[in-house]
Design an enzyme around this catalytic site. Structure first.
Site, PDB file in Angstrom:
ATOM      1  N   GLY A  13      48.431  32.928  52.385  1.00  0.00           N
ATOM      2  CA  GLY A  13      47.874  33.774  51.325  1.00  0.00           C
ATOM      3  C   GLY A  13      48.853  34.073  50.208  1.00  0.00           C
ATOM      4  CB  ALA A  14      51.544  32.294  48.739  1.00  0.00           C
ATOM      5  CB  SER A  15      46.441  32.111  45.802  1.00  0.00           C
ATOM      6  OG  SER A  15      45.750  32.953  46.708  1.00  0.00           O
ATOM      7  CG  ASN A  91      50.908  37.926  52.611  1.00  0.00           C
ATOM      8  OD1 ASN A  91      51.219  39.091  52.428  1.00  0.00           O
ATOM      9  ND2 ASN A  91      50.128  37.249  51.760  1.00  0.00           N
ATOM     10  CE1 TYR A 156      44.405  45.819  55.324  1.00  0.00           C
ATOM     11  CE2 TYR A 156      45.347  48.014  55.506  1.00  0.00           C
ATOM     12  CZ  TYR A 156      45.435  46.707  55.075  1.00  0.00           C
ATOM     13  OH  TYR A 156      46.550  46.277  54.391  1.00  0.00           O
ATOM     14  CB  ALA A 158      41.423  48.539  64.429  1.00  0.00           C
ATOM     15  CE  LYS A 160      47.031  44.383  57.344  1.00  0.00           C
ATOM     16  NZ  LYS A 160      47.669  43.073  57.123  1.00  0.00           N
TER      17      LYS A 160
HETATM   18  P1  NAP Z   1      45.645  40.350  47.815  1.00  0.00           P
HETATM   19  O1  NAP Z   1      46.273  40.582  46.483  1.00  0.00           O
HETATM   20  O2  NAP Z   1      44.204  40.646  47.986  1.00  0.00           O
HETATM   21  O3  NAP Z   1      45.946  38.837  48.282  1.00  0.00           O
HETATM   22  C1  NAP Z   1      45.481  38.400  49.533  1.00  0.00           C
HETATM   23  C2  NAP Z   1      45.917  36.976  49.756  1.00  0.00           C
HETATM   24  O4  NAP Z   1      45.432  36.565  51.045  1.00  0.00           O
HETATM   25  C3  NAP Z   1      45.334  36.016  48.730  1.00  0.00           C
HETATM   26  O5  NAP Z   1      46.324  35.053  48.396  1.00  0.00           O
HETATM   27  C4  NAP Z   1      44.189  35.351  49.488  1.00  0.00           C
HETATM   28  O6  NAP Z   1      43.970  34.012  49.091  1.00  0.00           O
HETATM   29  C5  NAP Z   1      44.732  35.341  50.892  1.00  0.00           C
HETATM   30  N1  NAP Z   1      43.675  35.222  51.917  1.00  0.00           N
HETATM   31  C6  NAP Z   1      42.658  36.077  52.166  1.00  0.00           C
HETATM   32  N2  NAP Z   1      41.921  35.611  53.185  1.00  0.00           N
HETATM   33  C7  NAP Z   1      42.484  34.430  53.577  1.00  0.00           C
HETATM   34  C8  NAP Z   1      42.192  33.484  54.586  1.00  0.00           C
HETATM   35  N3  NAP Z   1      41.161  33.644  55.427  1.00  0.00           N
HETATM   36  N4  NAP Z   1      42.997  32.391  54.708  1.00  0.00           N
HETATM   37  C9  NAP Z   1      44.051  32.218  53.890  1.00  0.00           C
HETATM   38  N5  NAP Z   1      44.381  33.082  52.907  1.00  0.00           N
HETATM   39  C10 NAP Z   1      43.593  34.182  52.758  1.00  0.00           C
HETATM   40  O7  NAP Z   1      46.390  41.220  48.944  1.00  0.00           O
HETATM   41  P2  NAP Z   1      47.889  41.799  48.983  1.00  0.00           P
HETATM   42  O8  NAP Z   1      47.832  43.203  48.501  1.00  0.00           O
HETATM   43  O9  NAP Z   1      48.834  40.852  48.392  1.00  0.00           O
HETATM   44  O10 NAP Z   1      48.096  41.880  50.575  1.00  0.00           O
HETATM   45  C11 NAP Z   1      48.822  40.885  51.285  1.00  0.00           C
HETATM   46  C12 NAP Z   1      49.066  41.404  52.701  1.00  0.00           C
HETATM   47  O11 NAP Z   1      49.779  42.642  52.634  1.00  0.00           O
HETATM   48  C13 NAP Z   1      47.778  41.699  53.469  1.00  0.00           C
HETATM   49  O12 NAP Z   1      47.944  41.363  54.828  1.00  0.00           O
HETATM   50  C14 NAP Z   1      47.627  43.206  53.313  1.00  0.00           C
HETATM   51  O13 NAP Z   1      46.873  43.776  54.345  1.00  0.00           O
HETATM   52  C15 NAP Z   1      49.072  43.634  53.349  1.00  0.00           C
HETATM   53  N6  NAP Z   1      49.323  44.944  52.742  1.00  0.00           N
HETATM   54  C16 NAP Z   1      49.099  45.163  51.420  1.00  0.00           C
HETATM   55  C17 NAP Z   1      49.361  46.428  50.885  1.00  0.00           C
HETATM   56  C18 NAP Z   1      49.173  46.747  49.431  1.00  0.00           C
HETATM   57  O14 NAP Z   1      49.395  47.912  49.051  1.00  0.00           O
HETATM   58  N7  NAP Z   1      48.798  45.812  48.585  1.00  0.00           N
HETATM   59  C19 NAP Z   1      49.834  47.452  51.702  1.00  0.00           C
HETATM   60  C20 NAP Z   1      50.039  47.181  53.046  1.00  0.00           C
HETATM   61  C21 NAP Z   1      49.796  45.924  53.561  1.00  0.00           C
HETATM   62  P3  NAP Z   1      42.696  33.538  48.183  1.00  0.00           P
HETATM   63  O15 NAP Z   1      42.634  34.457  47.010  1.00  0.00           O
HETATM   64  O16 NAP Z   1      43.077  32.142  47.829  1.00  0.00           O
HETATM   65  O17 NAP Z   1      41.510  33.611  49.073  1.00  0.00           O
END
Ligand code: NAP
Length: 248
Positions: A13-15, A91, A156, A158, A160
């Site tokens: 999930g690095a897009s 991620n 979410y 649960a 995490k």
């Molecule tokens: P985001 O901006 O929504 O990005 C999510 C990424 O995950 C996107 O690159 C998406 O790819 C990819 N993804 C989603 N479903 C997928 C699947 N089934 N297979 C492969 N890739 C998938 O989220 P983020 O905020 O960067 O969060 C990244 C991680 O950090 C998550 O695990 C989230 O729970 C955790 N986190 C985030 C925060 C925060 O404040 N942002 C806080 C705590 C934890 P596509 O767009 O290509 O589908």
């Protein structure tokens, strides 16, 4: 000195968002980077092109982390393309927030499948090659919500919290063979995921952060560099909370 020179990292999930920041920082630190995306195909292709220009080998794969067979195939493909995998960063994740009273079975299942089962899929698939190499660092991205719970995020939280138990168990199983497994728990990080929050929710989060700012993707990427690098060779089974002091 570059901290990840000679290492091959796979980041799911690095897009966009945090995964994107991790991929960029890992390239800066000299790593060769394989990364995945699912729906953001154009962004994934653009990232591969941009990061390849630094001279490191970088390749994007369209792969659904929640699909067991696809995860096996992905690990095989990365090993074929890069020769090895030293680091996996699980991620990829989603939110489907709602109060429990209104949460659908579909929203529960989707979040558990994409946030938790995906980590089982990728970790299981990479275990054999890492055990064979007698080395490896697996980093699972959890959340402060998994530590403290959050109204409207039972699914979410649960998923995490499940990652924490999984991480410690894997650390115990694989430690004797030189494979480490740790978690990073981000707090409130500015990404598209948190961009969905309304003004009141934003104020609420910020009022509970001693450092009085939201985190950036690079804050999480730096923690991942530490756990992926040889700076942390005696660290396993841990959760590194990166949240501006929100959870103490
Ligand atoms: P985001 O901006 O929504 O990005 C999510 C990424 O995950 C996107 O690159 C998406 O790819 C990819 N993804 C989603 N479903 C997928 C699947 N089934 N297979 C492969 N890739 C998938 O989220 P983020 O905020 O960067 O969060 C990244 C991680 O950090 C998550 O695990 C989230 O729970 C955790 N986190 C985030 C925060 C925060 O404040 N942002 C806080 C705590 C934890 P596509 O767009 O290509 O589908």
């Amino acid at each position: 000195m570059k901290l990840l020179e000679g290492k091959v990292a796979l980041i799911t999930g690095a897009s966009r968002g945090i995964g994107n920041s991790i991929a960029r920082e890992f390239v800066q630190q000299g790593a060769q980077v394989a990364f995945t995306f699912l729906s953001s195909v154009e962004k994934g292709q653009a990232l591969e092109k941009e990061l390849s220009e630094a001279g490191n080998k970088v390749k994007g794969y369209r792969s659904d982390a929640s699909d067991f067979e696809a995860a096996q195939q992905l690990i095989n493909d990365v090993i074929t393309d890069f020769g090895k995998i030293d680091i996996v960063i699980n991620n990829a994740g989603i939110t489907r927030d709602n109060l429990l009273m209104r949460m659908s079975e579909q929203d529960w299942d989707d979040v558990l499948r994409i946030n938790l089962k995906s980590i089982f899929n990728l970790t299981k698939a990479v275990t054999r090659p890492m055990l064979k190499a007698r080395a490896g660092s697996i980093i699972n991205i959890t959340s402060v919500v998994g530590l403290m719970g959050n109204a409207g995020q039972a699914n979410y939280a649960a998923s995490k919290a499940g990652i924490l138990g999984f991480t410690k168990s894997v650390a115990k199983e694989l430690g004797s063979r030189g494979v480490r497994c740790n978690a990073v728990a981000p707090g409130f990080i500015e990404t598209e995921m948190t961009g969905e929050l309304n003004e009141d929710q934003l104020k609420d989060w910020l009022s509970n952060i001693p450092l009085k700012r939201a985190g950036k993707g690079t804050d999480i990427a730096n923690a991942c560099v530490f756990l992926a690098s040889d700076l942390s060779t005696y660290v396993t089974g841990q959760t590194l909370t990166v949240d501006g002091g929100m959870v103490m």
